[in-house]
Design a protein around this motif. Structure first.
Motif, short mmCIF file in Angstrom:
data_model
loop_
_atom_site.label_atom_id
_atom_site.label_comp_id
_atom_site.label_asym_id
_atom_site.label_seq_id
_atom_site.Cartn_x
_atom_site.Cartn_y
_atom_site.Cartn_z
N ILE A 1 0.88 -1.18 0.00
CA ILE A 1 0.00 0.00 0.00
C ILE A 1 0.91 1.23 0.00
N GLU A 2 0.86 1.99 -1.08
CA GLU A 2 1.78 3.12 -1.20
C GLU A 2 1.16 4.44 -0.75
N ARG A 3 -0.17 4.48 -0.74
CA ARG A 3 -0.82 5.74 -0.37
C ARG A 3 -1.95 5.49 0.61
N ILE A 4 -2.02 6.36 1.61
CA ILE A 4 -3.12 6.27 2.57
C ILE A 4 -3.78 7.63 2.68
N ARG A 5 -5.10 7.61 2.55
CA ARG A 5 -5.89 8.83 2.78
C ARG A 5 -6.86 8.53 3.92
N PHE A 6 -7.51 9.58 4.41
CA PHE A 6 -8.54 9.35 5.42
C PHE A 6 -9.58 10.46 5.34
N THR A 7 -10.78 10.16 5.76
CA THR A 7 -11.83 11.15 5.79
C THR A 7 -12.89 10.74 6.79
N SER A 8 -13.42 11.69 7.58
CA SER A 8 -13.01 13.08 7.73
C SER A 8 -12.59 13.34 9.17
N PRO A 9 -11.69 14.29 9.36
CA PRO A 9 -11.40 14.73 10.72
C PRO A 9 -12.33 15.88 11.09
N HIS A 10 -12.43 16.20 12.35
CA HIS A 10 -13.25 17.33 12.82
C HIS A 10 -12.29 18.43 13.28
N PRO A 11 -12.54 19.67 12.87
CA PRO A 11 -11.61 20.75 13.25
C PRO A 11 -11.52 21.01 14.75
N LYS A 12 -12.53 20.55 15.50
CA LYS A 12 -12.52 20.90 16.94
C LYS A 12 -11.39 20.23 17.71
N ASP A 13 -10.94 19.08 17.23
CA ASP A 13 -9.95 18.35 18.04
C ASP A 13 -8.90 17.68 17.16
N PHE A 14 -8.27 18.47 16.31
CA PHE A 14 -7.27 17.87 15.41
C PHE A 14 -6.00 17.58 16.22
N PRO A 15 -5.68 16.32 16.44
CA PRO A 15 -4.54 16.03 17.30
C PRO A 15 -3.21 16.42 16.64
N ARG A 16 -2.33 16.99 17.42
CA ARG A 16 -1.03 17.42 16.88
C ARG A 16 -0.20 16.21 16.44
N ASN A 17 -0.32 15.09 17.15
CA ASN A 17 0.48 13.92 16.75
C ASN A 17 0.01 13.36 15.40
N LEU A 18 -1.26 13.61 15.07
CA LEU A 18 -1.77 13.18 13.76
C LEU A 18 -1.13 14.04 12.66
N LEU A 19 -1.06 15.35 12.92
CA LEU A 19 -0.41 16.23 11.94
C LEU A 19 1.04 15.80 11.71
N GLN A 20 1.67 15.42 12.80
CA GLN A 20 3.06 14.97 12.71
C GLN A 20 3.18 13.75 11.80
N VAL A 21 2.27 12.79 11.96
CA VAL A 21 2.32 11.57 11.13
C VAL A 21 2.10 11.94 9.65
N ILE A 22 1.14 12.84 9.40
CA ILE A 22 0.88 13.24 8.01
C ILE A 22 2.12 13.91 7.43
N ALA A 23 2.73 14.79 8.23
CA ALA A 23 3.89 15.56 7.75
C ALA A 23 5.08 14.65 7.46
N GLU A 24 5.28 13.64 8.33
CA GLU A 24 6.54 12.91 8.26
C GLU A 24 6.46 11.58 7.51
N ASN A 25 5.26 11.07 7.31
CA ASN A 25 5.14 9.74 6.71
C ASN A 25 4.87 9.88 5.21
N PRO A 26 5.83 9.46 4.38
CA PRO A 26 5.67 9.69 2.94
C PRO A 26 4.48 8.97 2.33
N ARG A 27 4.00 7.91 2.99
CA ARG A 27 2.85 7.20 2.40
C ARG A 27 1.53 7.86 2.73
#
Ligand code: 5AD
Ligand code: SF4
Length: 442
Positions: free
Chosen positions: A226-252
């Motif tokens: 699996i080369e690409r992972i997407r997800f839907t949907s997050p809620h703006p009220k509680d976007f976890p910072r560690n999730l942003l970190q995974v999106i930023a750092e994980n090339p897949r």
């Protein structure tokens, strides 16, 4: 052997559920068919998020019965209308349906169908019980080939946005275990899928014995193939910072976030029970862009929520102008039975005003989408090929870039499921066009 045909309305969760239904019925000895005309049993997997979705289904029921003119064809209503419109569906003697089953009752379908067969035309059968536990962990959907597969990681929603019917039609939030999700993703990889999209009404609330969504995303990204992972949907009220970190750092993990805004005005956001303010939403967007500068941002917006004034609507325009989304789904407010908004706030914005507002936002979004796409001209994008033809031409291939934008390029010696580098040469508000400069080996 009885033949079953299923037709799906609404969101991706419903598309996924239809595959679950096919899997359950297939195992119980039913034959699945793609032809409504051949079917003994027609299932409509319905949506009730807005009124026009409902209307379509009622029309369809009558159309099927009339065209078939066959008393023996059995019609079953599944999905969100089954739970939310149970009374209307069951008590309307003119509605030629045989049974209804809500989103948590699909394992009981074989039983429901055989009970109807046994009882003949005596009344309608139903099961619309919502469960606190059902996650269909033990049923694998039938999707068997393709490029992208959807995987539900949680079901239900506990947010109770006042306009939304989902908490009533799909019940309480519950998450599947990470191991169970990863197992499904491994099977999909073995079947040749290259991308998975993880689905949930609010993935930020994913929680399985303390394991959060960032953990799950990381685990899924470790599945070979699996080369690409997407997800839907997050809620703006509680976007976890560690999730942003995974999106930023994980090339897949694709650099794309769908972040439903719904409205830009604080009073309306409060009435909607969104639990964030305009300022907090904008700060979140700044934080995301600070961490992931090339992020593609998309959104959902509702115009004409009860009591929304022209001035308050301008706040939505203002947020759109400030953020400049890559794309947006814009809806007119549609009053839904049982919701908090329906009980508390009369639907008092005239339809003509809603129309004016939706037209204005769609035009604004079109200029923004074009502006965003235009900035890609000259860039080289990694594209996962999805189709060896396009709607308009058999001589073109179509795929998507990391940001989920459609990319079209001339036919060549490539295959669906391959990755290619495409230099973007032309754009519209909806698609990017270009030429392949390299075929990638992954
Ligand atoms: N009226 C209009 N749009 C709605 N949505 C949900 N409920 C309603 C409603 N009652 C929209 C929201 C949500 C998207 C899936 O559908 O924007 O994010
Ligand atoms: Fe509906 Fe709000 Fe839950 Fe989304 S988060 S499904 S809009 S209640």
């Amino acid at each position: 052997m009885k033949k079953v045909y299923i037709e799906t309305y609404g969101c991706q969760m419903n598309v996924y559920d239809s595959e679950i239904v096919k899997s359950v019925l297939g195992k119980s000895g039913y034959e699945l068919t793609d032809s409504e005309a051949e079917a003994d049993i027609v299932l409509l997997n319905t949506c009730s998020v807005r009124e026009n979705a409902n209307r379509k289904v009622y029309n369809r029921i009558h159309q099927i019965k009339q065209r078939r003119n066959d008393e023996r064809v059995m019609i079953g209503i599944l999905g969100c209308m089954a739970t939310n419109f149970r009374k209307q569906l069951l008590e309307n003697p003119k509605l030629p349906i045989d049974f209804i089953a809500g989103p948590d009752s699909y394992k009981r379908l074989p039983q429901l169908i055989s009970e109807v067969s046994a009882n003949g035309a005596d009344g309608k059968n139903f099961d619309v019980t919502l469960s606190e536990f059902e996650t269909y962990s033990d049923v694998y959907p039938t999707q068997s080939s393709g490029v992208n597969a959807w995987v539900a990681v949680m079901r239900g929603c506990d947010n109770f946005c006042t306009f939304c019917v989902v908490p009533y039609t799909r019940g309480r939030e519950r998450s599947r275990s990470p191991e169970n999700v990863v197992d499904e993703v491994k099977r999909l990889a073995d079947q040749g899928f290259r991308q998975v999209t993880l689905l949930g009404q609010n993935v930020n609330s994913y929680n399985y014995e303390g394991k959060d969504f960032a953990y799950l995303l990381q685990k899924v990204s470790e599945v070979q193939g699996i080369e690409r992972i997407r997800f839907t949907s997050p809620h703006p009220k509680d976007f976890p910072r560690n999730l942003l970190q995974v999106i930023a750092e994980n090339p897949r993990v694709c650099k794309q976030i769908h972040l439903p805004l719904q409205a830009g005005n604080d009073r309306i956001l409060e009435m909607m029970n969104r639990t964030y303010t305009q300022k907090e939403y904008l700060e979140l967007v700044d934080e995301i862009r600070g961490l992931i500068p090339n992020i593609v941002l998309t959104t959902d917006i509702i115009v004409g929520f009860p009591t929304e004034t022209d001035e308050e609507f301008e706040d939505t325009v203002k947020v759109m102008e400030q953020v400049v989304f890559d794309s947006a789904f814009i809806f007119k407010y549609s009053e839904r039975p049982h919701t908090i908004a329906q009980r508390k706030f009369p639907d008092d914005v005239p339809d003509a005003v809603k129309t004016e507002r939706i037209v204005r936002l769609n035009e604004l979004q079109k200029t923004h989408s074009y502006q965003k796409n235009e900035a890609h001209i000259g860039e080289i994008h990694e594209v996962l090929i999805e189709q060896e033809t396009t709607k308009k031409s058999p001589d073109e291939f179509q795929g998507r870039n990391d940001g989920n934008k459609i990319v079209i390029f001339p036919r060549g010696d490539y295959r669906k499921g391959q990755f290619v580098h495409v230099r973007i040469t032309e754009v519209t508000a909806h698609v990017l066009r270009g030429e392949v400069v390299e075929v990638l080996s992954k």
